[in-house]
Design a protein around this motif. Sequence first.
Motif, short mmCIF file in Angstrom:
data_model
loop_
_atom_site.label_atom_id
_atom_site.label_comp_id
_atom_site.label_asym_id
_atom_site.label_seq_id
_atom_site.Cartn_x
_atom_site.Cartn_y
_atom_site.Cartn_z
N MET A 1 0.85 -1.20 0.00
CA MET A 1 0.00 0.00 0.00
C MET A 1 0.88 1.24 0.00
N ALA A 2 0.63 2.14 -0.93
CA ALA A 2 1.38 3.40 -1.01
C ALA A 2 0.51 4.53 -0.48
N LEU A 3 1.14 5.49 0.17
CA LEU A 3 0.45 6.67 0.68
C LEU A 3 1.14 7.92 0.15
N ALA A 4 0.37 9.00 0.02
CA ALA A 4 0.92 10.30 -0.40
C ALA A 4 0.45 11.36 0.58
N ILE A 5 1.37 12.22 0.98
CA ILE A 5 1.09 13.30 1.92
C ILE A 5 1.56 14.62 1.30
N GLN A 6 0.70 15.64 1.37
CA GLN A 6 1.07 16.96 0.90
C GLN A 6 1.88 17.70 1.98
N ALA A 7 2.87 18.47 1.54
CA ALA A 7 3.71 19.23 2.46
C ALA A 7 3.76 20.69 1.98
N PRO A 8 2.82 21.52 2.42
CA PRO A 8 2.74 22.90 1.93
C PRO A 8 3.76 23.82 2.60
N ALA A 9 3.98 24.97 1.97
CA ALA A 9 4.83 26.02 2.53
C ALA A 9 4.08 26.76 3.63
N LYS A 10 4.79 27.68 4.28
CA LYS A 10 4.17 28.51 5.32
C LYS A 10 4.57 29.96 5.13
N THR B 1 12.71 21.96 -7.43
CA THR B 1 13.63 22.54 -6.46
C THR B 1 14.41 21.47 -5.70
N GLY B 2 14.45 20.26 -6.25
CA GLY B 2 15.16 19.18 -5.57
C GLY B 2 16.62 19.09 -5.89
N GLN B 3 17.07 19.82 -6.90
CA GLN B 3 18.48 19.74 -7.30
C GLN B 3 19.40 20.19 -6.18
N GLY B 4 20.43 19.40 -5.94
CA GLY B 4 21.41 19.72 -4.91
C GLY B 4 21.09 19.18 -3.55
N ILE C 1 8.95 23.61 -3.05
CA ILE C 1 9.28 24.74 -2.20
C ILE C 1 10.78 25.00 -2.29
N PRO C 2 11.21 26.22 -2.61
CA PRO C 2 12.65 26.49 -2.70
C PRO C 2 13.34 26.37 -1.34
N HIS C 3 14.59 25.93 -1.40
CA HIS C 3 15.40 25.74 -0.19
C HIS C 3 15.99 27.08 0.25
N GLY C 4 16.05 27.30 1.58
CA GLY C 4 16.65 28.52 2.11
C GLY C 4 15.88 29.77 1.75
N ALA C 5 14.55 29.65 1.67
CA ALA C 5 13.72 30.77 1.22
C ALA C 5 12.83 31.32 2.32
#
Length: 278
Positions: free
Chosen positions: A1-10, A61-64, A98-102
Amino acid sequence: MALAIQAPAKLNRFLAVLGRRADGFHELELVTTVLEGVAELTDQLDGEPAARLSLEISGPTGQGLVADETNLVLRAWRQLERVADRPLPARLRLEKHIPHGAGLGGGSSDAAAVLRLGNRLFDLGLEDQALLILASELGSDVPLFLLGGTVLGLDRGERVFPLSPVALEPLLIVHPGLHVSTPAVYRALQEVGYPDPEPLPSLPEGAAPPWRNDLTEAALKVCPELVGVRQALLATGGEPLLCGSGSCWAARYDSVTRRDATAESLRTSHPSWRVWAV
């Protein structure tokens, strides 16, 4: 069973620095809104049981980003394994938007998504309070993402309380492609001087908090290029607010029409910037 969860910005709508603590951290008071429903500012975490634990990172935005034990996603998963007192082998896939360090809390949101996903995927039965304790051990911003909505944060920001929903004005969030170190910003507070310790005033039910960020001057000291972004937003009639410790700015407008026109103008005049309407 696979699950997906959303991770929004703030978005930190109010951030007061009330002083430096004996342990070196800072006493904060924050009002934060989780930007649920903004697809372009939402990471997605997928997971399913597997023979061993692995993490794949993709997305614009996953590069690096490195999928090793220093990654907050895997650190959160190890916390779950510690509490469960057993391995939890799974294949995890994180799609980053979501961009890193933003200053938008992307890593913290991902960690909160991990706690929710692992708890459900392996039927660990951890209640909300147990997850909040784990979240606070991972980082000051992680607990607020477990609550969602509009949240009051105290102490380092990790002691959280849900607030009544407070509507957002028409907003633009602008990422100028810069990376700002949060520890460097807090260190710079000592150089620029601490702001007056003014806590959040009492507000009527549903009233918007003051549009304020006490980290702004310290962030401008660390990254002077942020000044030009603020000036560009002021020139459009927006009211800019630094997002967390930077590097994104949020700017509120008096109408959706003006916000949308500004978004198009900025995309033309500053093609290297990323601009989101919220």
